[in-house]
Design an enzyme around this catalytic site. Sequence first.
Site, PDB file in Angstrom:
ATOM      1  N   ALA A  63      44.148  31.478  29.072  1.00  0.00           N
ATOM      2  CA  ALA A  63      45.553  32.450  28.598  1.00  0.00           C
ATOM      3  C   ALA A  63      45.920  33.362  28.522  1.00  0.00           C
ATOM      4  CB  ALA A  63      44.644  32.779  26.403  1.00  0.00           C
ATOM      5  N   GLY A 106      41.235  28.991  28.340  1.00  0.00           N
ATOM      6  CA  GLY A 106      42.181  27.773  27.081  1.00  0.00           C
ATOM      7  C   GLY A 106      43.072  26.943  27.473  1.00  0.00           C
ATOM      8  N   GLU A 109      40.114  24.360  27.739  1.00  0.00           N
ATOM      9  CA  GLU A 109      40.090  23.828  26.305  1.00  0.00           C
ATOM     10  C   GLU A 109      41.111  23.190  26.225  1.00  0.00           C
ATOM     11  OE1 GLU A 109      39.912  28.215  24.793  1.00  0.00           O
ATOM     12  OE2 GLU A 109      37.772  27.070  24.254  1.00  0.00           O
ATOM     13  N   GLU A 129      34.885  33.045  29.695  1.00  0.00           N
ATOM     14  CA  GLU A 129      35.866  34.054  28.373  1.00  0.00           C
ATOM     15  C   GLU A 129      34.721  35.070  28.552  1.00  0.00           C
ATOM     16  OE1 GLU A 129      36.293  30.724  27.856  1.00  0.00           O
ATOM     17  OE2 GLU A 129      38.069  30.461  27.164  1.00  0.00           O
TER      18      GLU A 129
HETATM   19  N1  CO8 Z   1      46.526  35.559  32.570  1.00  0.00           N
HETATM   20  C1  CO8 Z   1      47.350  36.878  32.861  1.00  0.00           C
HETATM   21  N2  CO8 Z   1      47.395  36.823  34.376  1.00  0.00           N
HETATM   22  C2  CO8 Z   1      46.563  35.835  35.117  1.00  0.00           C
HETATM   23  C3  CO8 Z   1      45.561  34.997  34.619  1.00  0.00           C
HETATM   24  C4  CO8 Z   1      45.332  35.099  33.441  1.00  0.00           C
HETATM   25  N3  CO8 Z   1      45.082  33.947  32.613  1.00  0.00           N
HETATM   26  N4  CO8 Z   1      44.990  34.688  35.532  1.00  0.00           N
HETATM   27  C5  CO8 Z   1      45.619  34.931  36.857  1.00  0.00           C
HETATM   28  N5  CO8 Z   1      46.573  36.174  36.147  1.00  0.00           N
HETATM   29  C6  CO8 Z   1      47.984  36.356  37.722  1.00  0.00           C
HETATM   30  C7  CO8 Z   1      46.274  37.181  38.229  1.00  0.00           C
HETATM   31  O1  CO8 Z   1      46.857  38.758  37.064  1.00  0.00           O
HETATM   32  C8  CO8 Z   1      48.074  37.560  39.153  1.00  0.00           C
HETATM   33  O2  CO8 Z   1      48.707  38.459  38.383  1.00  0.00           O
HETATM   34  P1  CO8 Z   1      49.422  39.711  39.295  1.00  0.00           P
HETATM   35  O3  CO8 Z   1      49.674  39.215  40.874  1.00  0.00           O
HETATM   36  O4  CO8 Z   1      50.502  39.969  38.735  1.00  0.00           O
HETATM   37  O5  CO8 Z   1      48.456  41.019  39.898  1.00  0.00           O
HETATM   38  C9  CO8 Z   1      48.132  35.845  39.454  1.00  0.00           C
HETATM   39  O6  CO8 Z   1      48.301  35.610  38.224  1.00  0.00           O
HETATM   40  C10 CO8 Z   1      47.518  35.584  41.130  1.00  0.00           C
HETATM   41  O7  CO8 Z   1      45.934  35.871  40.267  1.00  0.00           O
HETATM   42  P2  CO8 Z   1      45.023  36.191  40.891  1.00  0.00           P
HETATM   43  O8  CO8 Z   1      45.667  37.195  42.243  1.00  0.00           O
HETATM   44  O9  CO8 Z   1      44.046  37.125  40.460  1.00  0.00           O
HETATM   45  O10 CO8 Z   1      44.580  34.651  42.159  1.00  0.00           O
HETATM   46  P3  CO8 Z   1      43.241  34.995  43.088  1.00  0.00           P
HETATM   47  O11 CO8 Z   1      43.407  33.721  43.606  1.00  0.00           O
HETATM   48  O12 CO8 Z   1      42.600  35.870  43.546  1.00  0.00           O
HETATM   49  O13 CO8 Z   1      42.314  34.091  41.702  1.00  0.00           O
HETATM   50  C11 CO8 Z   1      41.461  33.627  39.437  1.00  0.00           C
HETATM   51  C12 CO8 Z   1      42.918  33.460  40.784  1.00  0.00           C
HETATM   52  C13 CO8 Z   1      40.771  32.893  40.018  1.00  0.00           C
HETATM   53  C14 CO8 Z   1      42.639  32.587  38.751  1.00  0.00           C
HETATM   54  C15 CO8 Z   1      42.014  34.717  38.991  1.00  0.00           C
HETATM   55  O14 CO8 Z   1      42.930  35.315  38.543  1.00  0.00           O
HETATM   56  C16 CO8 Z   1      40.881  34.191  37.533  1.00  0.00           C
HETATM   57  O15 CO8 Z   1      40.014  34.782  37.322  1.00  0.00           O
HETATM   58  N6  CO8 Z   1      42.068  34.440  36.710  1.00  0.00           N
HETATM   59  C17 CO8 Z   1      41.511  35.223  34.985  1.00  0.00           C
HETATM   60  C18 CO8 Z   1      40.747  32.738  35.170  1.00  0.00           C
HETATM   61  C19 CO8 Z   1      40.021  33.770  33.617  1.00  0.00           C
HETATM   62  O16 CO8 Z   1      39.510  34.788  32.780  1.00  0.00           O
HETATM   63  N7  CO8 Z   1      40.786  33.000  32.530  1.00  0.00           N
HETATM   64  C20 CO8 Z   1      40.460  32.600  31.048  1.00  0.00           C
HETATM   65  C21 CO8 Z   1      41.010  32.986  30.192  1.00  0.00           C
HETATM   66  S1  CO8 Z   1      40.267  33.806  29.118  1.00  0.00           S
HETATM   67  C22 CO8 Z   1      40.516  32.624  27.979  1.00  0.00           C
HETATM   68  O17 CO8 Z   1      41.870  31.548  28.060  1.00  0.00           O
HETATM   69  C23 CO8 Z   1      39.967  32.494  26.017  1.00  0.00           C
HETATM   70  C24 CO8 Z   1      40.713  31.443  26.081  1.00  0.00           C
HETATM   71  C25 CO8 Z   1      40.225  32.125  23.870  1.00  0.00           C
HETATM   72  C26 CO8 Z   1      40.688  30.793  23.227  1.00  0.00           C
HETATM   73  C27 CO8 Z   1      42.555  30.282  23.311  1.00  0.00           C
HETATM   74  C28 CO8 Z   1      43.345  30.717  22.751  1.00  0.00           C
HETATM   75  C29 CO8 Z   1      44.388  32.355  22.517  1.00  0.00           C
END
Ligand code: CO8
Length: 256
Positions: A63, A106, A109, A129
């Site tokens: 998400a 998400g 999920e 999460e």
């Molecule tokens: N949300 C928003 N932006 C994101 C997300 C995200 N989940 N994941 C990546 N991005 C963005 C980054 O902010 C970045 O943007 P910018 O270039 O503007 O800084 C761009 O995508 C590229 O990401 P990275 O530079 O971080 O790329 P890497 O290759 O270094 O890393 C990863 C890739 C490992 C996937 C890393 O981006 C990461 O850890 N992302 C977050 C993953 C995460 O924690 N996901 C779970 C989110 S919580 C969730 O899903 C809760 C669900 C709850 C229920 C659902 C209903 C709401």
Amino acid sequence: MSKQIVLERQGEIAIIKVVRPEALNALSRSIVDDMDALVEQVGADRSVRVLLFYSEGSFAAGADIKAMSLCDEEGAKAFLFTPTYDKIQSLPIPTIAVIEGYAFGGGLELALRCDFRLAAKDAKLGLPELNLGIIPGAGGTVLLPRLIGEAKAKELIYLSKTVTGAEAERIGLVNLAVEPGELLPTALQWAERLRTRSSLSLAAAKASIENAIANPDFRSAGKTEGELWAGLFGHHDQKEGMAAFFEKRKPSFTGQ
Ligand code: CO8
């Protein structure tokens, strides 16, 4: 409808794609609202026999953390994707999550709500999460233990462990992991095999399995199964399936 999610068709196979590569296809509220409308559309269209979720490069990195970070408790409730995901799980047609890149939070999920998960061997899957001080909120804690067992699910969730597609296949999180270049062709082969089955039998099998998971009591689940089974008799597909057996040919199902 925004351009960040699209519905494509390959004959009777529908594909829902998120197109937000700059955020690794992270799911915003508006993308999920549009997904909801597309799922409704697919559900109402009897010419769609199989639904795939496939997004190029990254299935969904979760998400949208930026939007979530601004939520209070009420806002978080409104942000939840659960109603849309429930709708996906309730579709009477087979659904396949086709996973390359990241399926996190998400995103995973969403994949857990599908009937099948196919992954590239180098994909990365997880429910991270707890790294953010929250828990999975759209079915992760409920569905992951069912699929891979309580101990392994707790390991992935408590420690925010991620697994590759290859490892996900080993622990039963995905049905199959293939070389990245083979992912979409393999998914389309699965879809094609499902497409030619009886849609009536598929819907009944899905309803019975979902009911048995929700109501595990053997007698009541068995009763429902028997009713669904008997309900197929008299339809074209039942007569055709059995006639084809006697005539030693492939059945031609119509969903009637
Ligand atoms: N949300 C928003 N932006 C994101 C997300 C995200 N989940 N994941 C990546 N991005 C963005 C980054 O902010 C970045 O943007 P910018 O270039 O503007 O800084 C761009 O995508 C590229 O990401 P990275 O530079 O971080 O790329 P890497 O290759 O270094 O890393 C990863 C890739 C490992 C996937 C890393 O981006 C990461 O850890 N992302 C977050 C993953 C995460 O924690 N996901 C779970 C989110 S919580 C969730 O899903 C809760 C669900 C709850 C229920 C659902 C209903 C709401």
